[in-house]
Design an enzyme around this catalytic site. Structure first.
Site, PDB file in Angstrom:
ATOM      1  N   SER A 109      47.389  57.587  41.959  1.00 25.91           N
ATOM      2  CA  SER A 109      47.312  56.734  43.150  1.00 25.91           C
ATOM      3  C   SER A 109      48.331  55.618  42.996  1.00 25.91           C
ATOM      4  CB  SER A 109      45.908  56.129  43.268  1.00 25.91           C
ATOM      5  OG  SER A 109      45.869  55.089  44.235  1.00 25.91           O
ATOM      6  N   TYR A 112      38.306  52.165  39.310  1.00 22.84           N
ATOM      7  CA  TYR A 112      39.104  53.215  39.947  1.00 22.84           C
ATOM      8  C   TYR A 112      40.578  53.059  39.617  1.00 22.84           C
ATOM      9  CZ  TYR A 112      41.590  55.886  43.462  1.00 22.84           C
ATOM     10  OH  TYR A 112      42.461  56.738  44.087  1.00 22.84           O
TER      11      TYR A 112
END
Length: 269
Positions: A150, A163
């Site tokens: 990401s 995360y």
């Protein structure tokens, strides 16, 4: 849907294992591979979605598709996937480590078990699966491994702390492995999407942000796969993300992490 020419030339007729294939980027990756003539082993927790997807991809593309329902939060799941492919005599030449999820909110107020499960799925399962399938690729002197990371992996992100940390792990792992295995004919790439049209925000409890557009999962998947077969060790599939990562090189980290904290701070706080 037609697979890109560069992708089809590289992977047509091979077998790919796609984790988290039932929705979002994982589903789009499966569709793009199928359109390029790749046979698929699809895995996710939701068997009904897998069955519907498999039937559609077989019908539309004339490929073979196998389904394996598995929960990668379970430590035994990666070995289960390896055993299932070996028993069927399938040589997996493309491993897509896509399964993962996020969480948005204050770390101290979050569910500790949920945070641990996020690390298990986003990191431990990726390491385990890659460790199981990569040696055979090296022996065959061919293969592709994608790890979906990401743009959150490029800076600490308060209120998405675990995360972002898992995705930094994923990106570093992919970039390092890319150098390790290049001499063996194997390509490894980290796909680093930003806001994408998927179920991620709903699962993570992430609020929608005004003025922040989302990229289609289909475009993310296409650009990620093209970058993988071209041998790029990381792919940021949108221009704003590339610009953001470039500019961060010239800004103190505390300012970057502070800006991220302001962006993701819950409204109720």
């Amino acid at each position: 849907m037609q697979g890109s020419k560069v992708l089809r030339q590289a992977v047509q007729g091979k077998w790919a294992l796609v984790t988290g294939a039932s929705a979002g980027i994982g589903l789009a990756l499966a569709e793009q591979l199928a359109a390029a003539g790749v046979n698929l082993v699809l895995t996710a927790r939701r068997s009904d979605r897998l069955e519907a997807l498999a039937a559609r991809l077989r019908s539309e593309n004339g490929i073979e598709v196998r389904n394996i329902t598995a929960d990668l939060a379970e430590p035994s799941a990666p070995q289960q996937l390896l055993a299932a492919t070996e028993e069927s005599g399938l040589a997996i030449d493309i491993l897509i480590n896509n399964a993962g999820f996020g969480y948005s909110g204050e770390f101290a107020k979050g569910d500790a078990a949920w945070q641990r499960q996020m690390v298990d799925v986003n990191c431990a399962a990726v390491v385990h699966l890659t460790g199981l399938f990569l040696p055979e690729m090296i022996k065959r002197r061919r293969g592709y491994v994608m790890i979906v990371a990401s743009t959150a992996s490029y800076q600490p992100v308060a209120y998405m702390s675990t995360y972002a940390a898992t995705k930094a792990f994923d990106r570093f792992l992919a970039e390092a492995l890319a150098h390790e295995v290049a001499e063996h004919g194997v390509k490894v790439s980290a796909l680093c999407p930003g806001p994408t049209e998927s179920e991620f925000n709903q699962v993570a409890g992430l609020r929608e942000m005004r003025g922040r557009s989302s990229q289609s999962a289909e475009e993310v998947a296409r650009l990620g796969l093209e970058g993988l077969v071209e041998g790029r060790s990381w792919v940021i599939p949108y221009s704003a993300g590339k610009a953001m990562v470039f500019m961060q090189r010239f800004v103190p980290r505390r300012l970057v992490s502070g800006a991220a904290a302001r962006m993701f701070r819950p409204k109720s706080r």
